[in-house]
Design a protein around this motif. Structure first.
Motif, mmCIF file in Angstrom:
data_model
loop_
_atom_site.group_PDB
_atom_site.id
_atom_site.type_symbol
_atom_site.label_atom_id
_atom_site.label_comp_id
_atom_site.label_asym_id
_atom_site.label_seq_id
_atom_site.Cartn_x
_atom_site.Cartn_y
_atom_site.Cartn_z
ATOM 1 N N LEU A 196 0.829 -1.204 0.000
ATOM 2 C CA LEU A 196 0.000 0.000 0.000
ATOM 3 C C LEU A 196 0.862 1.251 0.000
ATOM 4 O O LEU A 196 1.937 1.281 0.599
ATOM 5 C CB LEU A 196 -0.901 -0.004 1.241
ATOM 6 C CG LEU A 196 -1.947 -1.118 1.253
ATOM 7 C CD1 LEU A 196 -2.345 -1.459 2.678
ATOM 8 C CD2 LEU A 196 -3.164 -0.704 0.443
ATOM 9 N N PHE A 197 0.357 2.266 -0.673
ATOM 10 C CA PHE A 197 1.102 3.511 -0.840
ATOM 11 C C PHE A 197 0.174 4.710 -0.693
ATOM 12 O O PHE A 197 -1.005 4.639 -1.026
ATOM 13 C CB PHE A 197 1.735 3.582 -2.238
ATOM 14 C CG PHE A 197 2.607 2.409 -2.604
ATOM 15 C CD1 PHE A 197 2.037 1.230 -3.070
ATOM 16 C CD2 PHE A 197 3.982 2.499 -2.496
ATOM 17 C CE1 PHE A 197 2.839 0.148 -3.418
ATOM 18 C CE2 PHE A 197 4.784 1.420 -2.841
ATOM 19 C CZ PHE A 197 4.209 0.243 -3.304
ATOM 20 N N TRP A 198 0.749 5.796 -0.234
ATOM 21 C CA TRP A 198 0.149 7.111 -0.385
ATOM 22 C C TRP A 198 1.136 7.973 -1.167
ATOM 23 O O TRP A 198 2.303 8.071 -0.794
ATOM 24 C CB TRP A 198 -0.144 7.780 0.955
ATOM 25 C CG TRP A 198 -1.447 7.373 1.563
ATOM 26 C CD1 TRP A 198 -1.668 6.411 2.499
ATOM 27 C CD2 TRP A 198 -2.738 7.928 1.277
ATOM 28 N NE1 TRP A 198 -2.999 6.333 2.818
ATOM 29 C CE2 TRP A 198 -3.681 7.256 2.077
ATOM 30 C CE3 TRP A 198 -3.189 8.949 0.426
ATOM 31 C CZ2 TRP A 198 -5.052 7.561 2.057
ATOM 32 C CZ3 TRP A 198 -4.540 9.260 0.408
ATOM 33 C CH2 TRP A 198 -5.452 8.563 1.215
ATOM 34 N N ALA A 243 -2.469 20.069 -1.504
ATOM 35 C CA ALA A 243 -2.017 19.153 -2.557
ATOM 36 C C ALA A 243 -3.125 18.157 -2.850
ATOM 37 O O ALA A 243 -4.184 18.160 -2.219
ATOM 38 C CB ALA A 243 -0.766 18.400 -2.102
ATOM 39 N N GLU A 244 -2.855 17.294 -3.827
ATOM 40 C CA GLU A 244 -3.747 16.178 -4.090
ATOM 41 C C GLU A 244 -3.084 14.901 -3.588
ATOM 42 O O GLU A 244 -1.895 14.670 -3.834
ATOM 43 C CB GLU A 244 -4.076 16.063 -5.582
ATOM 44 C CG GLU A 244 -5.194 15.077 -5.870
ATOM 45 C CD GLU A 244 -5.920 15.349 -7.164
ATOM 46 O OE1 GLU A 244 -5.399 16.086 -8.015
ATOM 47 O OE2 GLU A 244 -7.034 14.791 -7.325
ATOM 48 N N TYR A 245 -3.857 14.078 -2.901
ATOM 49 C CA TYR A 245 -3.339 12.886 -2.259
ATOM 50 C C TYR A 245 -3.987 11.644 -2.883
ATOM 51 O O TYR A 245 -5.199 11.573 -3.019
ATOM 52 C CB TYR A 245 -3.626 12.925 -0.750
ATOM 53 C CG TYR A 245 -2.852 14.018 -0.052
ATOM 54 C CD1 TYR A 245 -3.282 15.339 -0.102
ATOM 55 C CD2 TYR A 245 -1.674 13.739 0.625
ATOM 56 C CE1 TYR A 245 -2.558 16.349 0.503
ATOM 57 C CE2 TYR A 245 -0.944 14.740 1.240
ATOM 58 C CZ TYR A 245 -1.385 16.050 1.173
ATOM 59 O OH TYR A 245 -0.662 17.040 1.766
ATOM 60 N N PHE A 246 -3.139 10.681 -3.225
ATOM 61 C CA PHE A 246 -3.614 9.457 -3.866
ATOM 62 C C PHE A 246 -3.203 8.246 -3.051
ATOM 63 O O PHE A 246 -2.033 8.093 -2.702
ATOM 64 C CB PHE A 246 -3.014 9.314 -5.273
ATOM 65 C CG PHE A 246 -3.470 10.345 -6.253
ATOM 66 C CD1 PHE A 246 -2.740 11.513 -6.436
ATOM 67 C CD2 PHE A 246 -4.618 10.150 -7.001
ATOM 68 C CE1 PHE A 246 -3.153 12.471 -7.349
ATOM 69 C CE2 PHE A 246 -5.047 11.098 -7.918
ATOM 70 C CZ PHE A 246 -4.306 12.259 -8.086
ATOM 71 N N CYS A 247 -4.168 7.368 -2.819
ATOM 72 C CA CYS A 247 -3.912 6.077 -2.209
ATOM 73 C C CYS A 247 -3.761 5.047 -3.330
ATOM 74 O O CYS A 247 -4.443 5.152 -4.359
ATOM 75 C CB CYS A 247 -5.087 5.704 -1.298
ATOM 76 S SG CYS A 247 -4.917 4.146 -0.430
#
Lengths: 113, 114
Positions: free
Chosen positions: A33-35, A87-91
């Motif tokens: 898993l990543f952010w 900012a924009e954050y993506f999982c």
């Protein structure tokens, strides 16, 4: 098919407020898993990652995330946001084949000073 | 050190034309990925290279899309007979190997089909 859900499309906070961004994934097996974060005008960059071990992972700039296997969740947290966190954050989660990342649609965070 | 680079940064093309997008990965990275981000959407996986072979091209949306990679170096994504729905930001990423390494992203190419 695997999927990633980010519950908040746009979050607006004042500086010093606490942040929690939700992320749920669909696959029940072993996951990586990543952010990722994308600051205005910049590339996507890694905030933090979870592969195994301690389910509470710490990343850059004071961010942390907790992997809860029973809830298929990997929520991102920060105790006190700053204006520069806008900012924009993506999982994202690695697909079952291990050949790609599956991304959520992203959460836009706006922090007012 | 140098990161992932992509060119051009912006491309405007007319519907029906072919376009080529280029990606230079980080030196030594054997894995290379292409993604697409349409407005308001997350990133969609297109294709994965390990070296110059593509073991996963399941994300390519149609046979108008193709990609190749020279050794463990530059990759080119080609879109033939572009359509308006191809308008998006095309992102390239590389990693030292396949999962579970993190992927390092380039700045993207913004493609606009008129």
């Amino acid at each position: 098919a695997q999927s990633v859900s980010q519950h908040n499309h746009h979050v607006i906070l004042s500086e010093a407020a606490s942040l929690e961004l939700g992320c749920n994934y669909s696959y029940g097996g072993t996951v990586n898993l990543f952010w990722y974060v994308q600051y205005p005008g910049q590339h996507l960059q890694l905030l933090l990652k979870y592969f195994s071990g301690d389910p509470l992972v710490k990343g850059i700039k004071g961010f942390e995330a907790e992997f809860i296997k029973s809830k298929f969740s990997f929520n991102l947290r920060k105790p006190s946001v700053q204006w520069s966190d806008t900012a924009e954050y993506f999982c994202a989660v690695t697909n079952q084949a291990g050949t790609a990342l599956i991304f959520g649609k992203g959460t836009t965070l706006s922090v007012s000073s | 050190g140098a990161g992932v680079s992509q060119s051009p940064s912006n491309k405007v093309t007319e519907k029906g034309k072919d376009v080529e997008l280029r990606c230079d990965p980080i030196s030594g990275h054997t894995a290379l990925y292409w993604y697409r981000q349409r407005l308001g959407q997350g990133l969609e996986f297109l294709i994965y290279f390990q070296g110059n072979s593509a073991p996963d091209k399941s994300g390519l949306p149609s046979d108008r899309f193709s990609a190749e990679r020279t050794g463990e170096s530059v990759s080119t994504l080609t879109i033939q007979r572009t359509q308006q729905e191809d308008s998006a930001v095309y992102l390239c990423a590389s990693s030292p190997g396949s999962t579970p390494y993190e992927q390092y992203f380039g700045p993207g190419t913004r493609l606009t089909v008129t």
